[in-house]
Design a protein around this motif. Structure first.
Motif: not given
Lengths: 311, 250
Positions: A133-143, B16-23, B215-224
């Motif tokens: 599960v990824a948390t992502v942040q967008s800097a684009d003007k329109v999301k 079966k993918v594994r999430v890295k410990a550092d997220g 363009r997208l910054k990945t802040l973190k990746v965690v296990e579901p």
């Protein structure tokens, strides 16, 4: 901050997936406008105007949008997008087709199939068939965002009274034309919004045997789904497929029959509230996610289940 | 008609993918990598077009680190004629991939680009639509049948939510493959050997004039959240009883 949500419809009624996209917009915050692009679809706009929390409905009624071809619909969205902070659609065949085209024309990196809203620019989405599960942040003007319907509680379909405003069509690109469709006809609830789903896998052995599941489905007012293996084998049509690359479902009750439980299938159903697995292989991975597992021959268990439900 | 197919190197679908410990992401070191399954279908379709006399040349393009050349070799072994490797170690997101592919298309001038509908790693389902948009071409996503007509159009049957839809689109065209388009072949040993001699051209994003920065910054990746296994019931009667009285869902 204003959100524009693309309405999913068939020129006569709003599809329920839209209500979930509106719910995601509510989480983002700010005003919510809806875009109804279609032909002779005033009834859709009227219905959309009643959705709770919506302040305006934009209606683009034109032959170019009769079947929501991506080329024409994306062009319309691109013209409207600069007035909005967020443009959203549900992750449906239409949303998946149209939104990335609009995003590219806006020079925006779309955020696909979000399952959570952290803030106006930060979103949660699953990757690797739901194994991360990824948390992502967008800097684009329109999301530009597509929304996983099962991850957001539907907005109320009534209670609102938004104004309907006509918007000019953006023109026919002439790149594509609708020829025809073959839609599965069913009196049962839609797979993605049904309260109960019963799915069959390779273990069903034939398309005919799916009638056993249909009988159970009719007792429970359930939808019928399938694993990729069952669709690839030709037992049932493609629109039955539940999984990573098919439909994502999260009903109150999911009954998996003759499905081994490959991760790609689990990705499509593991958020169901209660999972039942019926499989003769007691080591099948599906049992690792099932609340109730029955190790049994489905050809005995399913008719027995139908009988028991009649009582 | 030249056909361009895009092939992505991804973690094999069986891993079966594994999430890295550092997220920061998922573990991809020492993990089996393969061609994205939808891209295999794309290569197969392109090769069949060539075998059927509709296509003259099939070009396989992959973008990313050096190892992507293995994925191109797989496409060449399946029957593609030559490869183009856009070499970069930058994390590539769909918009950047679409821009890079557009630059390759501008150079190669194919009439048809075939992409997988979705990569099984980022599950984004964007690149084909974006490439089509940037080129100003028509698009036919989630294709289960492709018929090239003689008059500069193609009929494509698409897998949509309610069933199937057929559209007629103008060439040049971008299609994205769905599962039922075809069943990809296994490369034979002689073809794997032959593929080693087929050319792979290397280019860089700089040479193509594209900034591939994400363009997208990945802040973190965690296990579901894990679902815990429930109980085994002994009979249908017990199952129905549990569903009625314990889970209360029927």
């Amino acid at each position: 901050m204003t959100n524009l949500v693309l309405v999913e419809h068939d020129n006569s009624a709003v599809k329920s997936a839209t209500l979930h996209a509106v719910a995601a917009a509510q989480k983002i915050g700010g005003d919510i406008h809806l875009l109804v692009a279609g032909q002779n679809c005033r009834a859709v706009a009227d219905e959309a105007a009643k959705i709770a929390g919506v302040s305006k409905v934009l209606l683009a009624d034109d032959a170019a949008y009769a079947s929501r071809l991506a080329e024409n619909t994306a062009k319309l969205i691109v013209g409207l997008a600069p007035s909005y902070s967020h443009v959203l659609a549900a992750t449906t065949a239409m949303g998946k087709n149209v939104m990335p085209r609009a995003a590219a024309l806006l020079d925006v990196q779309q955020i696909s199939d979000i399952s959570g809203v952290e803030s106006a620019d930060t979103f949660v989405r699953t990757i690797y068939a739901g194994n991360a599960v990824a948390t992502v942040q967008s800097a684009d003007k329109v999301k530009v965002i597509t929304v996983r319907p099962t991850a957001f509680e539907a907005a109320a379909a009534t209670g609102g009274s938004a104004a309907i405003e006509n918007v000019a069509a953006a023109g026919e690109t002439g790149l594509a034309a609708f020829v025809g469709q073959e839609l599965s006809k069913s009196e049962r609830p839609e797979l993605t919004s049904a309260r109960i789903v019963i799915s069959g896998g390779r273990g069903m052995q034939s398309g005919d045997n799916f009638h056993m599941l249909e009988k159970v489905a009719d007792k429970l007012n359930a939808a019928v789904g399938a694993s990729r293996a069952a669709v690839d084998a030709g037992f049932v049509p493609n629109d039955y497929q539940v999984g990573q690359t098919g439909k994502i479902v999260a009903p109150e009750l999911y009954i998996a029959v003759g499905i081994s439980g490959a991760i790609q299938h689990l990705a499509g159903m593991k958020d169901s509230k209660v999972i039942v697995a019926i499989n003769k292989d007691e080591d099948a991975p599906i049992f690792q996610v099932a609340d109730y597992g029955l190790v049994a021959d489905l050809f005995q268990a399913v008719p027995e289940l139908e009988q028991a439900l009649s009582k | 008609m030249k056909v361009l197919v895009a092939v992505k190197r991804v973690v094999d679908f069986n891993v079966k993918v594994r999430v890295k410990a550092d997220g920061t992401g998922v573990e991809t070191a020492n993990v089996k990598m393969s061609m994205n399954p939808f891209d295999e279908i794309g290569v197969e379709e392109a090769v069949r077009l060539k075998e059927g006399g509709k296509a003259t040349e099939v070009i396989a393009v992959s973008l990313g680190p050096t190892q992507c050349q293995e994925t191109i070799r797989t496409a060449l072994a399946m029957g593609a004629d030559r490869g183009i490797h856009v070499q970069t170690d930058v994390e590539l997101q769909p918009l950047a991939v679409a821009k890079l592919l557009k630059a390759v298309v501008d150079k190669e001038q194919p009439q048809l680009c075939i992409l997988g509908k979705q990569a099984i790693d980022d599950d984004a389902n964007q690149t084909g639509q974006m490439l089509s948009a940037l080129l100003g071409w028509s698009q036919a996503t989630f294709a289960s049948k492709l018929v090239i007509n003689g008059d500069g159009t193609a009929n494509v049957t698409r897998e949509v939510d309610g069933g199937l839809e057929t559209i007629q689109v103008k060439m040049p065209l971008v299609i994205t493959t769905d599962l039922r388009l075809n069943e990809p072949r296994y490369a034979s040993l002689p073809n794997i050997m032959k593929a080693k001699k087929k050319p792979i051209e290397q280019v860089t994003p700089e040479a193509l004039g594209v900034d591939p920065a994400p363009r997208l910054k990945t802040l973190k990746v965690v296990e579901p959240p894990k679902r815990k296994a429930g109980v085994k019931v002994k009979s249908v009667a017990e199952l129905v009883d549990k569903l009625r009285n314990e889970a209360k869902v029927i």
